[in-house]
Scaffold this active site. Sequence first.
Site, mmCIF file in Angstrom:
data_model
loop_
_atom_site.group_PDB
_atom_site.id
_atom_site.type_symbol
_atom_site.label_atom_id
_atom_site.label_comp_id
_atom_site.label_asym_id
_atom_site.label_seq_id
_atom_site.Cartn_x
_atom_site.Cartn_y
_atom_site.Cartn_z
ATOM 1 N N SER A 64 0.802 -1.236 0.000
ATOM 2 C CA SER A 64 0.000 0.000 0.000
ATOM 3 C C SER A 64 0.828 1.276 0.000
ATOM 4 O O SER A 64 0.266 2.355 -0.187
ATOM 5 C CB SER A 64 -0.924 0.018 1.204
ATOM 6 O OG SER A 64 -1.988 -0.859 0.985
ATOM 7 N N LYS A 67 0.371 3.461 -2.888
ATOM 8 C CA LYS A 67 -0.869 4.218 -3.134
ATOM 9 C C LYS A 67 -0.666 5.730 -3.279
ATOM 10 O O LYS A 67 -1.167 6.328 -4.236
ATOM 11 C CB LYS A 67 -1.898 3.916 -2.040
ATOM 12 C CG LYS A 67 -2.439 2.483 -2.112
ATOM 13 C CD LYS A 67 -3.308 2.157 -0.895
ATOM 14 C CE LYS A 67 -3.866 0.740 -0.950
ATOM 15 N NZ LYS A 67 -4.567 0.376 0.308
ATOM 16 N N TYR A 191 -3.306 -3.343 -10.378
ATOM 17 C CA TYR A 191 -3.128 -2.809 -9.022
ATOM 18 C C TYR A 191 -2.273 -3.773 -8.177
ATOM 19 O O TYR A 191 -1.408 -3.343 -7.411
ATOM 20 C CB TYR A 191 -4.513 -2.583 -8.387
ATOM 21 C CG TYR A 191 -4.473 -2.457 -6.883
ATOM 22 C CD1 TYR A 191 -4.066 -1.259 -6.276
ATOM 23 C CD2 TYR A 191 -4.818 -3.533 -6.062
ATOM 24 C CE1 TYR A 191 -4.016 -1.158 -4.887
ATOM 25 C CE2 TYR A 191 -4.768 -3.435 -4.688
ATOM 26 C CZ TYR A 191 -4.362 -2.249 -4.105
ATOM 27 O OH TYR A 191 -4.299 -2.152 -2.735
ATOM 28 N N TYR A 243 -5.006 4.606 7.754
ATOM 29 C CA TYR A 243 -6.332 3.981 7.841
ATOM 30 C C TYR A 243 -7.063 4.402 9.103
ATOM 31 O O TYR A 243 -7.104 5.574 9.456
ATOM 32 C CB TYR A 243 -6.222 2.448 7.762
ATOM 33 C CG TYR A 243 -5.344 1.966 6.650
ATOM 34 C CD1 TYR A 243 -5.661 2.259 5.330
ATOM 35 C CD2 TYR A 243 -4.188 1.257 6.902
ATOM 36 C CE1 TYR A 243 -4.850 1.821 4.298
ATOM 37 C CE2 TYR A 243 -3.377 0.805 5.876
ATOM 38 C CZ TYR A 243 -3.722 1.095 4.581
ATOM 39 O OH TYR A 243 -2.915 0.673 3.574
ATOM 40 N N VAL A 261 1.354 -3.663 3.917
ATOM 41 C CA VAL A 261 1.236 -4.916 4.672
ATOM 42 C C VAL A 261 2.484 -5.797 4.633
ATOM 43 O O VAL A 261 2.554 -6.785 5.353
ATOM 44 C CB VAL A 261 0.023 -5.790 4.252
ATOM 45 C CG1 VAL A 261 -1.272 -5.204 4.756
ATOM 46 C CG2 VAL A 261 -0.009 -6.020 2.765
HETATM 47 N N1 GLN Z 1 -1.933 -5.442 -1.961
HETATM 48 C C1 GLN Z 1 -2.544 -5.236 -0.694
HETATM 49 C C2 GLN Z 1 -4.057 -5.260 -0.810
HETATM 50 O O1 GLN Z 1 -4.598 -4.678 -1.694
HETATM 51 C C3 GLN Z 1 -2.058 -3.952 -0.092
HETATM 52 C C4 GLN Z 1 -2.674 -3.658 1.253
HETATM 53 C C5 GLN Z 1 -1.781 -2.883 2.178
HETATM 54 O O2 GLN Z 1 -0.585 -2.835 2.058
HETATM 55 N N2 GLN Z 1 -2.382 -2.361 3.222
HETATM 56 O O3 GLN Z 1 -4.738 -5.868 -0.018
#
Ligand code: GLN
Length: 435
Positions: A64, A67, A191, A243, A261
Amino acid sequence: MRPIIPDYLAEVLSGVEPDTSGALADYIPQLAAADPERLGAAFAMLDGAVYGAGDIDIEFTIQSISKPFIYALALSDRGFGPVLAKVGVEPSGEAFNEISLESDTGRPLNPMINAGAITAHSLAGAEGLAPADRVERVVDGLSAFAGRRLTVDESVCASEMEHAHRNLAIAHMLRSHDILTEDPRAVVDGYTRQCSVLVTTRDLAMMAATLANRGTNPLSGEQVVSETVVRQVLSVMFSCGMYDAAGDWATQVGIPAKSGVAGGLIGALPGQIGMATFSPRLDRHGNSVRGVSLFERFSSDMGLHVMEVPATGRAVVRSHHVVGSGPNALRVLELQGGIGFAGAERAIQEAMAIPPGDIRVALDLTRVHAIDDVARRVLLEVARRLTLTGHEVYLIDPESVMPDPDPGDGGRITVVDTVEYADLQATEAAQGQGG
Ligand code: GLN
């Protein structure tokens, strides 16, 4: 001398090392196989210097943390209007993978949760790009932020795609609202590739430093995105980057940030530093446990909270005095330091106090090292109003810190290098008049 910052980082790392709480992300099987003991931290300064301790050259997937960067590319490639029409900027206070859209518009709440990030991915690159070309744009863009060529970890990508039911559900829902206009599966595939780009902690610090450095990569010197885009991205990171822990983070750490993550975490402090940490065990929000502790320490040890009120700088008005006497007398308003709105307001107050009979006035910028745009406009307006009330205005600006010193509309400024030169001009004028 032993370098100070790596010693500091090593000490902070050893402080958090005993904390083995949290768990590896296991909804992506490949991530569950990571070494949970990895631990690293890096700082990238805006001149390109990097300091680090621990595992800062081990690659892991960006997840993420991609993003905010892809949101930046979408804003650059498509413009603000089309992107904001499809992705909001409101903190959701929800988990990253929550299946939720704004009730009236069907827009994802923000680009940091998956719904918004999947949409932002679809908006990277020119309109109508084939999915593979869009992935290329995304990997190129992430590489430009990092200042080196990045690659995709195919096995992590395949492993996530096999279990991407939730992201597929989100994408189908986005498709049903026409937020996505193409095959949802292709967008989720792109993605997921974006999330599987391999980075090191060092890369992440440099990517964060590119944001802190107004969009210019400190190593390559490349302007990756514009300043306006950076401001938008950092604002959204600040309010939504962590978040459902965003409020705690904003108050306790106070640095625009983003977690992933795989255990990465970045923070970008505008004008100062890019920071990154890596430790794979996550808390219930999906943020790295030791990463969060590290950032709490960095912020408090170094006073890096963005809301920290800076120590009062030196007074902007260094002196206000008169040189010479009689008709040649020159009133000098000597300014210093970096001038923003509040500093310019001080100059207005001083200028208002100039007696109407003191015809010749000089704004001395010799000791000013920077003037921001509002201060420039205010000082020029001061000059214009002084001219309109019968003053002769000089700008002493040997290093041209004031770009384009034109007060406009009835204002007149004579730019000179030194007070002496302003004096000389007056003398010449007087002699000219005498002859
Ligand atoms: N690729 C992961 C997902 O879309 C990324 C989530 C994250 O890093 N919080 O679930």
